[in-house]
Design a protein around this motif. Structure first.
Motif, mmCIF file in Angstrom:
data_model
loop_
_atom_site.group_PDB
_atom_site.id
_atom_site.type_symbol
_atom_site.label_atom_id
_atom_site.label_comp_id
_atom_site.label_asym_id
_atom_site.label_seq_id
_atom_site.Cartn_x
_atom_site.Cartn_y
_atom_site.Cartn_z
ATOM 1 N N PHE A 46 99.077 38.496 58.313
ATOM 2 C CA PHE A 46 97.817 38.187 58.980
ATOM 3 C C PHE A 46 97.701 36.665 59.115
ATOM 4 N N SER A 47 97.184 36.189 60.248
ATOM 5 C CA SER A 47 97.008 34.746 60.404
ATOM 6 C C SER A 47 96.061 34.235 59.315
ATOM 7 N N SER A 48 96.144 32.945 59.040
ATOM 8 C CA SER A 48 95.469 32.366 57.881
ATOM 9 C C SER A 48 93.950 32.451 57.929
ATOM 10 N N ASP A 49 93.351 32.738 59.088
ATOM 11 C CA ASP A 49 91.893 32.896 59.153
ATOM 12 C C ASP A 49 91.409 34.147 58.419
ATOM 13 N N PHE A 50 92.235 35.160 58.322
ATOM 14 C CA PHE A 50 91.850 36.377 57.603
ATOM 15 C C PHE A 50 91.836 36.088 56.102
ATOM 16 N N THR A 51 90.882 36.679 55.393
ATOM 17 C CA THR A 51 90.784 36.470 53.938
ATOM 18 C C THR A 51 90.717 37.809 53.216
ATOM 19 N N ASN A 52 90.845 37.753 51.913
ATOM 20 C CA ASN A 52 90.798 38.916 51.014
ATOM 21 C C ASN A 52 92.023 39.811 51.138
#
Length: 184
Positions: free
Chosen positions: A42-48
């Motif tokens: 997942f690109s770095s903007d996605f979290t958790n």
């Protein structure tokens, strides 16, 4: 190695900074052999992503290369691969890895991966991946030792909810089939 086809990600929410379920589908031209991996980055903007564990994931193989009408057979998942069981884990801040023990995916078949509370096969998922900020460069890359590759682009937006209001005039509709019985 080949390019994945029919790639899609249906997300439950597209709103920025909001937890979302994912249903990722793709057709693997080469298939997956025993012991190989499928890696979702997942690109770095996605979290958790690191919170995702095997119980938050459903992994299934379709009976055809048509992701729209395929019938899916769920795979058994655990924290680590063993024989026909696949290992599944959010193993870094951006990746989810599925590792085959001895099980395989047939070449030319559709693969479905559900991540989040929509994962209900072995148990109901608890953790979701959170969307990042609003921008145009979010993606999910599919790679791994199975050698097929592809990237899904997703667009995170300001607000994904639509409010609808309406006023509907009341009506009544009926029909009479027998006027002797209906009116005595």
């Amino acid at each position: 190695a080949a390019s994945l086809t029919s790639m899609s990600d249906v997300m439950s929410r597209l709103k920025a900074s909001t937890a979302s379920n994912h249903e990722i589908k793709f057709v693997t031209p080469t298939g997956v052999a025993g012991g190989q991996t499928i890696i979702l980055t997942f690109s770095s903007d996605f979290t958790n992503v690191t919170n995702i564990v095997f119980s938050d994931i459903d992994f299934a193989e379709g009976n055809s290369g048509n992701c729209t009408s395929a019938t899916f057979t769920e795979k058994t998942l655990a924290a680590s691969p063993a024989t026909s069981t696949w290992g599944a884990d959010g193993d870094s801040s951006t990746t989810v890895t599925l590792t085959s023990g001895t099980d395989t995916i047939t070449a030319g078949r559709c693969v479905r991966i559900r991540i989040g509370t929509n994962a209900v096969n072995q148990t109901t998922g608890v953790n979701q991946i959170s969307n990042g900020a609003i921008d145009d460069d979010d993606s999910i890359a599919v790679t791994g030792s199975f050698t097929d590759t592809g990237t899904i682009a997703v667009d995170i937006i300001t607000d994904d909810q639509v409010n609808v209001t309406a006023t509907v005039d009341p009506t009544i509709t009926f029909s009479i089939s027998d006027n002797t019985i209906g009116f005595g």
